[in-house]
Design a protein around this motif. Structure first.
Motif, PDB file in Angstrom:
ATOM      1  N   LEU A  11      54.480  70.103  36.140  1.00 38.02           N
ATOM      2  CA  LEU A  11      54.826  71.065  37.191  1.00 38.02           C
ATOM      3  C   LEU A  11      56.309  71.422  37.168  1.00 38.02           C
ATOM      4  O   LEU A  11      56.676  72.559  37.462  1.00 38.02           O
ATOM      5  CB  LEU A  11      54.411  70.521  38.557  1.00 38.02           C
ATOM      6  CG  LEU A  11      52.902  70.278  38.721  1.00 38.02           C
ATOM      7  CD1 LEU A  11      52.609  69.578  40.031  1.00 38.02           C
ATOM      8  CD2 LEU A  11      52.124  71.566  38.593  1.00 38.02           C
ATOM      9  N   GLU A  12      57.155  70.464  36.810  1.00 40.93           N
ATOM     10  CA  GLU A  12      58.591  70.757  36.700  1.00 40.93           C
ATOM     11  C   GLU A  12      58.896  71.593  35.456  1.00 40.93           C
ATOM     12  O   GLU A  12      59.712  72.503  35.499  1.00 40.93           O
ATOM     13  CB  GLU A  12      59.389  69.452  36.663  1.00 40.93           C
ATOM     14  CG  GLU A  12      59.401  68.735  38.003  1.00 40.93           C
ATOM     15  CD  GLU A  12      59.998  67.336  37.929  1.00 40.93           C
ATOM     16  OE1 GLU A  12      60.421  66.888  36.826  1.00 40.93           O
ATOM     17  OE2 GLU A  12      60.027  66.667  38.985  1.00 40.93           O
ATOM     18  N   ARG A  13      58.237  71.285  34.367  1.00 40.49           N
ATOM     19  CA  ARG A  13      58.491  71.977  33.098  1.00 40.49           C
ATOM     20  C   ARG A  13      57.939  73.398  33.090  1.00 40.49           C
ATOM     21  O   ARG A  13      58.491  74.275  32.445  1.00 40.49           O
ATOM     22  CB  ARG A  13      57.855  71.176  31.965  1.00 40.49           C
ATOM     23  CG  ARG A  13      58.270  71.626  30.591  1.00 40.49           C
ATOM     24  CD  ARG A  13      57.748  70.683  29.550  1.00 40.49           C
ATOM     25  NE  ARG A  13      56.859  69.741  30.204  1.00 40.49           N
ATOM     26  CZ  ARG A  13      55.976  68.980  29.608  1.00 40.49           C
ATOM     27  NH1 ARG A  13      55.858  69.000  28.333  1.00 40.49           N
ATOM     28  NH2 ARG A  13      55.202  68.162  30.279  1.00 40.49           N
ATOM     29  N   HIS A  14      56.831  73.641  33.819  1.00 41.12           N
ATOM     30  CA  HIS A  14      56.174  74.948  33.835  1.00 41.12           C
ATOM     31  C   HIS A  14      56.073  75.441  35.284  1.00 41.12           C
ATOM     32  O   HIS A  14      55.022  75.340  35.909  1.00 41.12           O
ATOM     33  CB  HIS A  14      54.778  74.856  33.226  1.00 41.12           C
ATOM     34  CG  HIS A  14      54.739  74.188  31.893  1.00 41.12           C
ATOM     35  ND1 HIS A  14      55.265  74.755  30.763  1.00 41.12           N
ATOM     36  CD2 HIS A  14      54.227  72.990  31.520  1.00 41.12           C
ATOM     37  CE1 HIS A  14      55.073  73.940  29.734  1.00 41.12           C
ATOM     38  NE2 HIS A  14      54.446  72.862  30.186  1.00 41.12           N
ATOM     39  N   PRO A  15      57.162  75.963  35.832  1.00 41.92           N
ATOM     40  CA  PRO A  15      57.151  76.329  37.253  1.00 41.92           C
ATOM     41  C   PRO A  15      56.136  77.407  37.625  1.00 41.92           C
ATOM     42  O   PRO A  15      55.791  77.545  38.788  1.00 41.92           O
ATOM     43  CB  PRO A  15      58.581  76.805  37.508  1.00 41.92           C
ATOM     44  CG  PRO A  15      59.212  76.981  36.188  1.00 41.92           C
ATOM     45  CD  PRO A  15      58.442  76.190  35.191  1.00 41.92           C
TER      46      PRO A  15
END
Length: 187
Positions: free
Chosen positions: A178-182
């Motif tokens: 979730l952090e890497r692919h907002p």
């Protein structure tokens, strides 16, 4: 804007929602990555992909190269499991069957379920159904002796469930995903 002709939810495994002004442009750009299916649902597109990891990398590149696209896209959600769904009881059964594969990953970890239903034509209380699906997982984990916990602020994992028409899909995302692919935006 969506087209008026009939559409089918067969075969999709990605749900895309876009902001008003970006529908046509987003559709055109995403078409470079994989086939896009128009729906009669407001600002909802569907896609069919074969490789989620490659798709996520492609979308990351598109968004990095095109800040306008990043503003136009509300959410892009690839799904690892898809199935037909006629009613809530079937949704809960299918969810439990598919999520059983994830029990080892959920064991002893924090998580929650998010549900988005569009064009289903069934009355559904999203929050009540999310609680039911959370309970399905909590009970399965407890029965195995590997309890998990519900966490909404900063969970280890989030299970996204998408219902579009008579088809549903789901995926398990880590905090790192979730952090890497907002653009995933499950919450």
């Amino acid at each position: 804007m969506p087209h008026d002709e009939p559409w089918s939810t067969d075969g999709w495994n990605v749900v895309v929602t876009v902001r008003d002004e970006g529908y046509t442009r987003t559709r055109s750009v995403l078409q470079r990555v994989a086939p896009v299916i128009d729906t009669n649902l407001y600002n909802v597109l569907l896609m069919r992909i074969d490789d989620i990891s490659a798709f996520l990398s492609s979308v990351d590149r598109l968004l990095a190269d095109d800040p306008r696209l990043a503003r136009d896209v509300s959410r892009i959600l690839p799904l690892t499991h898809t199935f037909e769904v006629q009613d809530i009881a079937q949704l809960e059964r299918q969810f439990g069957d598919a999520a059983a594969e994830w029990l080892d990953r959920l064991a002893g970890r924090s998580f929650h379920v998010r549900l988005h239903a569009r064009g289903w034509g069934k009355e559904i209380s999203r929050l009540a159904e999310e609680r039911t699906l959370d309970s399905v997982l909590l009970n399965a984990l407890d029965a195995r002796g590997t309890p998990g916990t519900l966490e909404f602020d900063d969970p280890d994992l989030v299970i996204d469930v998408e219902v579009v028409g008579q088809r549903a899909g789901m995926a398990l995302w880590t905090r790192d995903d979730l952090e890497r692919h907002p653009f995933l935006r499950v919450d």
